[in-house]
Structure formats: C-alpha cells, structure tokens
Design an enzyme around this catalytic site. Structure first.
Site, PDB file in Angstrom:
ATOM      1  N   VAL A  90       0.798  -1.013   0.134  1.00 45.93           N
ATOM      2  CA  VAL A  90      -0.088   0.134   0.173  1.00 45.93           C
ATOM      3  C   VAL A  90       0.725   1.220  -0.164  1.00 45.93           C
ATOM      4  O   VAL A  90       0.118   2.303  -0.160  1.00 45.93           O
ATOM      5  CB  VAL A  90      -0.977   0.050   1.095  1.00 45.93           C
ATOM      6  CG1 VAL A  90      -2.054  -1.088   1.034  1.00 45.93           C
ATOM      7  CG2 VAL A  90      -0.281  -0.082   2.710  1.00 45.93           C
ATOM      8  N   HIS A 106      -4.195  -4.131  -2.961  1.00 49.69           N
ATOM      9  CA  HIS A 106      -4.741  -4.161  -1.767  1.00 49.69           C
ATOM     10  C   HIS A 106      -4.931  -2.572  -1.369  1.00 49.69           C
ATOM     11  O   HIS A 106      -4.898  -2.321  -0.255  1.00 49.69           O
ATOM     12  CB  HIS A 106      -3.735  -4.840  -0.724  1.00 49.69           C
ATOM     13  CG  HIS A 106      -3.869  -6.338  -0.982  1.00 49.69           C
ATOM     14  ND1 HIS A 106      -2.724  -7.065  -0.285  1.00 49.69           N
ATOM     15  CD2 HIS A 106      -4.580  -6.988  -1.465  1.00 49.69           C
ATOM     16  CE1 HIS A 106      -3.137  -8.367  -0.526  1.00 49.69           C
ATOM     17  NE2 HIS A 106      -4.330  -8.261  -1.302  1.00 49.69           N
ATOM     18  N   GLY A 172       9.372 -10.930  -2.669  1.00 56.32           N
ATOM     19  CA  GLY A 172       9.010 -10.429  -1.183  1.00 56.32           C
ATOM     20  C   GLY A 172       7.567 -10.661  -0.811  1.00 56.32           C
ATOM     21  O   GLY A 172       7.008  -9.675  -0.114  1.00 56.32           O
ATOM     22  N   THR A 173       7.080 -11.709  -1.081  1.00 56.69           N
ATOM     23  CA  THR A 173       5.889 -12.116  -0.569  1.00 56.69           C
ATOM     24  C   THR A 173       5.688 -13.432   0.122  1.00 56.69           C
ATOM     25  O   THR A 173       6.034 -14.442  -0.543  1.00 56.69           O
ATOM     26  CB  THR A 173       4.402 -11.738  -1.664  1.00 56.69           C
ATOM     27  OG1 THR A 173       3.367 -12.474  -0.947  1.00 56.69           O
ATOM     28  CG2 THR A 173       4.756 -12.619  -2.839  1.00 56.69           C
TER      29      THR A 173
HETATM   30  P1  OAD Z   1       4.536 -11.003   4.394  1.00 57.53           P
HETATM   31  O1  OAD Z   1       5.100 -10.246   5.637  1.00 57.53           O
HETATM   32  O2  OAD Z   1       3.319 -12.132   4.630  1.00 57.53           O
HETATM   33  O3  OAD Z   1       5.832 -11.658   3.711  1.00 57.53           O
HETATM   34  C1  OAD Z   1       6.913 -10.954   3.366  1.00 57.53           C
HETATM   35  C2  OAD Z   1       7.758 -11.928   2.795  1.00 57.53           C
HETATM   36  O4  OAD Z   1       8.933 -10.824   2.344  1.00 57.53           O
HETATM   37  C3  OAD Z   1       8.500 -12.996   3.159  1.00 57.53           C
HETATM   38  O5  OAD Z   1       8.291 -13.990   2.285  1.00 57.53           O
HETATM   39  C4  OAD Z   1       9.738 -12.650   3.597  1.00 57.53           C
HETATM   40  O6  OAD Z   1      10.864 -13.874   3.448  1.00 57.53           O
HETATM   41  C5  OAD Z   1       9.955 -11.703   2.495  1.00 57.53           C
HETATM   42  N1  OAD Z   1      11.345 -10.775   2.795  1.00 57.53           N
HETATM   43  C6  OAD Z   1      11.678 -10.207   3.994  1.00 57.53           C
HETATM   44  N2  OAD Z   1      12.646  -9.373   3.809  1.00 57.53           N
HETATM   45  C7  OAD Z   1      12.934  -9.308   2.258  1.00 57.53           C
HETATM   46  C8  OAD Z   1      13.806  -8.593   1.440  1.00 57.53           C
HETATM   47  N3  OAD Z   1      14.661  -7.867   1.892  1.00 57.53           N
HETATM   48  N4  OAD Z   1      13.827  -8.854  -0.042  1.00 57.53           N
HETATM   49  C9  OAD Z   1      12.644  -9.548  -0.236  1.00 57.53           C
HETATM   50  N5  OAD Z   1      11.833 -10.291   0.360  1.00 57.53           N
HETATM   51  C10 OAD Z   1      11.748 -10.100   1.828  1.00 57.53           C
HETATM   52  O7  OAD Z   1       4.113  -9.943   3.457  1.00 57.53           O
HETATM   53  P2  OAD Z   1       2.990 -10.166   2.128  1.00 57.53           P
HETATM   54  O8  OAD Z   1       3.278 -11.426   1.353  1.00 57.53           O
HETATM   55  O9  OAD Z   1       3.326  -8.882   1.262  1.00 57.53           O
HETATM   56  O10 OAD Z   1      -2.663  -7.325   3.282  1.00 57.53           O
HETATM   57  O11 OAD Z   1       1.513  -9.944   2.876  1.00 57.53           O
HETATM   58  C11 OAD Z   1       0.406 -10.000   1.943  1.00 57.53           C
HETATM   59  C12 OAD Z   1      -0.793  -9.268   2.737  1.00 57.53           C
HETATM   60  O12 OAD Z   1      -0.748  -9.450   3.890  1.00 57.53           O
HETATM   61  C13 OAD Z   1      -0.485  -7.715   2.653  1.00 57.53           C
HETATM   62  O13 OAD Z   1      -0.579  -7.130   1.440  1.00 57.53           O
HETATM   63  C14 OAD Z   1      -1.207  -7.338   3.800  1.00 57.53           C
HETATM   64  C15 OAD Z   1      -0.996  -8.368   4.792  1.00 57.53           C
HETATM   65  O14 OAD Z   1      -2.105  -8.743   5.535  1.00 57.53           O
HETATM   66  C16 OAD Z   1      -3.503  -6.189   3.779  1.00 57.53           C
HETATM   67  O15 OAD Z   1      -3.366  -5.564   4.673  1.00 57.53           O
HETATM   68  C17 OAD Z   1      -4.940  -6.321   3.184  1.00 57.53           C
END
Ligand code: OAD
EC number: 2.3.1.286
Length: 231
Positions: A90, A106, A172-173
C-alpha cells in the site's frame, strides 16, 4: 519489435529494505496487532480511531521512505520490457522509483474512500486521515485499503494481465494471502517464472518455479543480469 511482457507480483519484502516492516514473521506488523481489529470492516465498526491511527502511523512511515535498489531495478526494466507490477503493498515506492504501470491490489495509503460508497476515492494530503473527515455524501472517510473479508476489486484485471505474461516474477511475498496468491495459477504455459525471496514460500502451486533465495537488493540485480543475457 514488441517488447516482451514481464509481470511482477510484489509483497512487503520488497519494501523491507526501505524501512517498512513486513507483516509476518519475527518483527512483522501482525505480531503486534490483531488483524481483525485494524484491518477489517468489523474492526472499523468497533473502533474507528484505532483503525485511523494504525494507518496514519503506516502512512507516516511510508511517506518518509525512499525506494531501494530492488524498486529501482524494477523501474529500470521498463527500458527493455513491457513491465506491469502487481503489488500487494500500500506504499508508493514503486511509483517513487519510476515504475509507470503499477496495480495496487490491496489499495493505497495515499487515498481515502467513502465508507458508504467505494467509488468515492480522494487523495490524502500529508500523513493524517482524521475522524470527522467526510465524503461528499457525508460519511466518514476510511483508508482506501482492501481489508480482510472484502473483495479485491482489481483481481480480475490482475489475473487477465498475468495470463499474458512472458515472464512472471514474484518478489518478497509469503504468498499466504488470497486471492493474490492465486495469480500464479493464471500464468500461461511456457512463461518463465522466478521467485526472489530470502525465505522461499512453500505453496504447492510454486513447485517447479525457479528461485533466487536472496533479499530484493541482491536478487533483483541477479535477475536483471539474467534477463540482459537473454538479449
Ligand atoms: P508477508 O509479511 O506475509 O511476507 C513478506 C515476505 O517478504 C516473506 O516471504 C519474507 O521472507 C520476504 N522478505 C523479507 N525481507 C525481504 C527482502 N529484503 N527482500 C525480499 N523479500 C523479503 O507480506 P506479504 O506477502 O506482502 O494485506 O503479505 C500479503 C498481505 O498480507 C499484505 O498485502 C497485507 C497483509 O495482511 C493487507 O493488509 C490487506
């Protein structure tokens, strides 16, 4: 010649190196907050101020953040490819880095919307959306964020774009949130998919996808080199 299409699905990890915390894992945002209190219609009904303050804090951090090397490389890729970024984030760091084609699945911290009519969307100037700020129909404005339990209005468009990918890149998800994680199922046959993440997710539909197990700032330069060698 027409440029090949790269579709990039990004999550909180790409903004981690810009100082924006991710959601899950050790220091994740959801460790210190109950999702249903701050990111759901139920939480909004229960305590608007808690929700407004939560997103005001997020907005303050995002407004002060700068894009990192990962965002910048994705913006540079537009020189060579037809790039669409589908982000779950966001924040506006992809746009700040120069990406011109970004779908915010989102929602956006920089926008508010009517709590009665979701088509009434307004820009938020500065960091704060306050109690008492109303839409033109007189209802309290809420952050224009897709909350848990709500539809994802841009999902159909994102799925259609994904179905035309020549390359599908995931950065990064954790792929724990749906329907975003379902986008992988729309990737066409013959499309090369690559995941960049220091901790590769284990979803069953990603088996067989290439992985670069690195942070964005390290993995995206590797991806750029690889794509440049393809010519
Ligand atoms: P998460 O916090 O679930 O996952 C973050 C990912 O980023 C993990 O797989 C980490 O290993 C990875 N990561 C950490 N540091 C990193 C770096 N420096 N470079 C690359 N990757 C790295 O976040 P999202 O998958 O984005 O929704 O979460 C999805 C949704 O859940 C969000 O959009 C949000 C949340 O609830 C809403 O708020 C609607």
């Amino acid at each position: 010649m027409q440029k090949q299409k790269i579709i990039v699905l990004t999550g909180a990890g790409i903004s981690a190196e810009s100082g924006i915390p991710t959601f899950r894992g050790g220091d994740g945002l959801w460790e210190g907050h109950d999702i249903m209190d701050v990111a759901s219609p139920i939480g909004w009904k229960k305590d608007r101020n808690l929700v407004l303050n939560f997103y005001n804090e997020r907005r303050k951090v995002a407004n002060n953040a700068k894009p990192n090397k990962g965002h910048i490389i994705l913006a540079e890729l537009e020189n060579y490819y037809d790039v669409t970024i589908i982000t779950q984030n966001v924040d506006s760091l992809h746009e700040k880095a120069g990406s011109t084609n970004v779908i915010h699945l989102h929602g956006k911290l920089s926008e508010s919307r009517s709590s009665l009519d979701e088509s009434l969307i307004y820009p938020i100037v500065g960091d704060i959306l306050a109690e008492g700020e109303k839409c033109e129909k007189g209802s309290q404005l809420r952050p224009n964020i897709v909350w848990f339990g709500e539809d994802v209005p841009l999902m159909q468009e994102a799925a259609e774009i994904t179905s035309e990918a020549d390359f599908f890149i995931i950065v990064g998800t954790s792929l724990q949130v749906y329907p975003a994680a379902n986008l992988i199922d729309y990737v066409p046959k013959g499309c090369e998919s690559i995941i960049i993440d220091p901790s590769i997710p284990t979803n069953s539909n990603i088996s067989g996808i290439k992985t670069i197990q690195e942070k964005g700032s390290v993995g995206l330069p590797i991806l750029m080199d690889y794509l440049m060698k393809l010519g």
